[in-house]
Design a protein around this motif. Structure first.
Motif, PDB file in Angstrom:
ATOM      1  N   GLY A   1       2.369  -4.685   5.011  1.00  0.00           N
ATOM      2  CA  GLY A   1       3.567  -4.618   4.182  1.00  0.00           C
ATOM      3  C   GLY A   1       3.348  -3.793   2.923  1.00  0.00           C
ATOM      4  O   GLY A   1       2.275  -3.822   2.336  1.00  0.00           O
ATOM      5  N   CYS A   2       4.397  -3.060   2.522  1.00  0.00           N
ATOM      6  CA  CYS A   2       4.399  -2.344   1.231  1.00  0.00           C
ATOM      7  C   CYS A   2       3.166  -1.457   1.060  1.00  0.00           C
ATOM      8  O   CYS A   2       2.548  -1.443  -0.016  1.00  0.00           O
ATOM      9  N   THR A   3       2.833  -0.716   2.087  1.00  0.00           N
ATOM     10  CA  THR A   3       1.596   0.084   2.019  1.00  0.00           C
ATOM     11  C   THR A   3       1.738   1.321   1.140  1.00  0.00           C
ATOM     12  O   THR A   3       0.749   2.006   0.886  1.00  0.00           O
ATOM     13  N   ASP A   4       2.970   1.628   0.680  1.00  0.00           N
ATOM     14  CA  ASP A   4       3.130   2.764  -0.233  1.00  0.00           C
ATOM     15  C   ASP A   4       3.367   2.309  -1.668  1.00  0.00           C
ATOM     16  O   ASP A   4       3.877   3.068  -2.486  1.00  0.00           O
ATOM     17  N   ASP A   5       3.007   1.051  -1.953  1.00  0.00           N
ATOM     18  CA  ASP A   5       3.233   0.514  -3.302  1.00  0.00           C
ATOM     19  C   ASP A   5       1.920   0.201  -3.994  1.00  0.00           C
ATOM     20  O   ASP A   5       0.924  -0.120  -3.346  1.00  0.00           O
ATOM     21  N   ASP A   6       1.970   0.281  -5.335  1.00  0.00           N
ATOM     22  CA  ASP A   6       0.820  -0.224  -6.092  1.00  0.00           C
ATOM     23  C   ASP A   6       0.957  -1.744  -6.203  1.00  0.00           C
ATOM     24  O   ASP A   6       1.869  -2.338  -5.616  1.00  0.00           O
TER      25      ASP A   6
ATOM     26  N   ILE B   1       1.981  -3.752  -8.441  1.00  0.00           N
ATOM     27  CA  ILE B   1       3.220  -4.303  -8.984  1.00  0.00           C
ATOM     28  C   ILE B   1       4.351  -4.193  -7.951  1.00  0.00           C
ATOM     29  O   ILE B   1       5.083  -5.157  -7.707  1.00  0.00           O
ATOM     30  N   GLY B   2       4.457  -3.047  -7.284  1.00  0.00           N
ATOM     31  CA  GLY B   2       5.452  -2.894  -6.221  1.00  0.00           C
ATOM     32  C   GLY B   2       5.184  -3.845  -5.068  1.00  0.00           C
ATOM     33  O   GLY B   2       6.106  -4.463  -4.520  1.00  0.00           O
TER      34      GLY B   2
ATOM     35  N   LEU C   1       6.134 -11.550  -3.396  1.00  0.00           N
ATOM     36  CA  LEU C   1       7.032 -12.580  -3.941  1.00  0.00           C
ATOM     37  C   LEU C   1       8.112 -13.000  -2.936  1.00  0.00           C
ATOM     38  O   LEU C   1       8.303 -14.195  -2.698  1.00  0.00           O
ATOM     39  N   PRO C   2       8.828 -12.041  -2.321  1.00  0.00           N
ATOM     40  CA  PRO C   2       9.851 -12.463  -1.344  1.00  0.00           C
ATOM     41  C   PRO C   2       9.272 -13.289  -0.200  1.00  0.00           C
ATOM     42  O   PRO C   2       9.905 -14.247   0.250  1.00  0.00           O
ATOM     43  N   VAL C   3       8.072 -12.937   0.250  1.00  0.00           N
ATOM     44  CA  VAL C   3       7.451 -13.707   1.345  1.00  0.00           C
ATOM     45  C   VAL C   3       7.079 -15.093   0.848  1.00  0.00           C
ATOM     46  O   VAL C   3       7.351 -16.109   1.493  1.00  0.00           O
TER      47      VAL C   3
END
Ligand SMILES: [Zn+2]
Length: 470
Positions: free
Chosen positions: A115-120, A122-123, A130-132
């Motif tokens: 999940g979110c592999t293009d985020d630092d 904070i992203g 948080l949503p999970v």
């Protein structure tokens, strides 16, 4: 002991304890008799004891040697050990070393791997974590933790620190239950700001203290200094560590988290303060941490994936700060300790342009075993293959296409090793991996439960989401 004068509740507690100690090894409810009393690991080509008093050099190596263990304890290491009553595990041509100590993880996070592999960081926290987290039930926690523990065993981890994210009690209980079922030695790091000290003390007394494989730590953050100060006081009272994330993202410097550690009294905990990441440290911070005796968990794969930065390891080492290695949950995307070790070396070399900088191969092998145990204060029990210590050890088969031929095996463990080379894993003397396969036959059911849990969460995040790849 005068039974007559004991209140019935004490008799019941004693009976439950006796039943527990005679039927369980405290790890999974499986009987102690599920293994032989003695096991002889015979004729290992190389034993890396991590104990210079036993073998040669800083790694304490022995060639063509045996290791004898009885139940949960290492009895002897040497050449030509005789134990006719022992079950023999042949280690001819193989390497024996202490089980790996993973000092920072969030095991439930395997539920949203990828999940979110293009985020630092904070992203990743805002869009994935948080949503999970808001949608987790006991089943999801249990499934994620079980999946991660099997992954850890596969790579040769025998002790893990699991940092629980302020879970409500029911989720924390599911988390601990999954850890118990794994057979791993574990540290459960937990707190719950909405509940009082009594709840945490009762949780520790009920779920951690009776289990010889379990240790408790208190979690806290640096933003809520009131909670942090409270956890510092409770840590003094319970003689446990406080486990804090520090300066993972560069923007966190503006919050002065090191100042918060000082103001809350956390630095006064000394070795009972464990800091995760500690990347964006100023010179004066490093000096301060060196003086305080605080310890650090370094998670290089996670730091790289989340674009967090490169920890100042050589400088911390110079100040005498003890540092171990962590895999750090879902952001690591894998529980590959070998990849983590070579990344710890590689990041520093890429930064300093110096192939001799800290950590070397010897340093990183130590960080992944005895060094990690020292950070946790468990070096008297684990971390090296020393008679009297717990039988937490692994056997590697170097005769594989990614590892052979023999040149310099300690270097090859770090630069060539993969989880598939881990043939045996023993935690507290109990076999968790045998002949390259996980013991217990639960792999398929654990993966299925994790798939189902991940699907439930994905659907609740996006009702239109299709499960899996179909
Ligand atoms: Zn973390």
């Amino acid at each position: 002991m005068r039974i007559k004068s004991m209140p019935w509740v004490w008799i019941a507690a004693l009976a439950a304890f006796l039943l527990w100690t005679t039927t369980s090894n405290g790890a999974s409810g499986k009987p102690l008799s599920d293994g032989p009393a003695k096991t002889l690991i015979q004729n290992a080509a190389l034993i890396i004891t991590m104990d210079p008093a036993i073998g040669t050099g800083p790694l304490g190596t022995l060639s063509d040697a045996d290791l004898l263990m009885e139940r949960d304890t290492i009895l002897a290491i040497g050449k030509g050990l005789m134990a006719p009553e022992a079950t023999v595990v042949s280690a001819t041509g193989k390497i024996v070393l202490p089980g790996f100590v993973d000092i920072h993880n969030h095991l439930y996070q395997s539920i949203f791997r990828g999940g979110c592999t293009d985020d630092d960081v904070i992203g990743w926290m805002n869009k994935c974590n948080l949503p999970v987290r808001l949608r987790l039930e006991e089943a999801e926690i249990f499934a994620g933790v079980r999946l991660s523990t099997l992954d850890l065993i596969t790579t040769g981890v025998t002790t893990v620190v699991d940092w629980a994210h302020l879970f409500p009690q029911n989720l924390a209980r599911a988390n601990v239950q999954a850890l118990e079922e794994s057979g791993l030695r574990f540290v459960f790091a937990f707190s719950q700001p909405k509940e009082g000290w009594n709840t945490l003390q009762a949780f520790k007394a009920e779920l951690i203290d009776p289990n010889p494989l379990a240790t408790f730590q208190l979690t806290a953050g640096t933003k809520n200094t009131e909670h942090l100060a409270g956890m510092v006081l409770l840590a003094h009272e319970l003689n446990v560590k406080v486990n804090v994330h520090l300066l993972e993202h560069r923007n966190q410097r503006q919050d002065d988290p090191v100042g918060a550690l000082a103001r809350s009294g956390a630095l006064g905990l000394g070795a009972n303060l464990l800091l995760n990441h500690a990347i964006h440290l100023a010179d004066e911070d490093i000096t301060l941490l060196g003086k305080s005796g605080a310890r650090i968990a370094h998670s290089p794969l996670s730091n790289m994936r989340l674009a967090s930065g490169i920890i100042r390891l050589p400088e911390l080492h110079k100040e005498g700060v003890k540092v171990g290695l962590g895999l750090d949950g879902g952001t690591n995307d894998t529980s590959d300790v070998f990849a983590n070790m070579r990344t710890a070396i590689g990041l520093q070399r890429a930064k300093t342009l110096d192939a001799t900088t800290f950590p070397t191969v010897v340093d990183v092998l130590r960080m992944a075993t005895l060094g990690g145990a020292e950070v946790l204060g468990l070096e008297g029990e684990i971390g090296s293959l020393t008679p009297g210590k717990k039988a937490d050890l692994i056997i590697l088969d170097p005769h594989a296409v990614n590892f052979a031929p023999q040149w310099d095996w300690p270097s090859q463990i770090v630069f060539n090793g993969q989880p598939a080379n881990v043939e045996y894993v023993f935690a507290n003397g109990r076999k968790l991996k045998e002949k390259g396969r996980l013991v217990g036959g639960v792999e398929k059911e654990v993966i299925t439960a994790a798939e189902e849990a991940a699907t439930r969460i994905r659907r609740s995040l996006d009702p239109e989401a299709k499960p899996g790849l179909d």
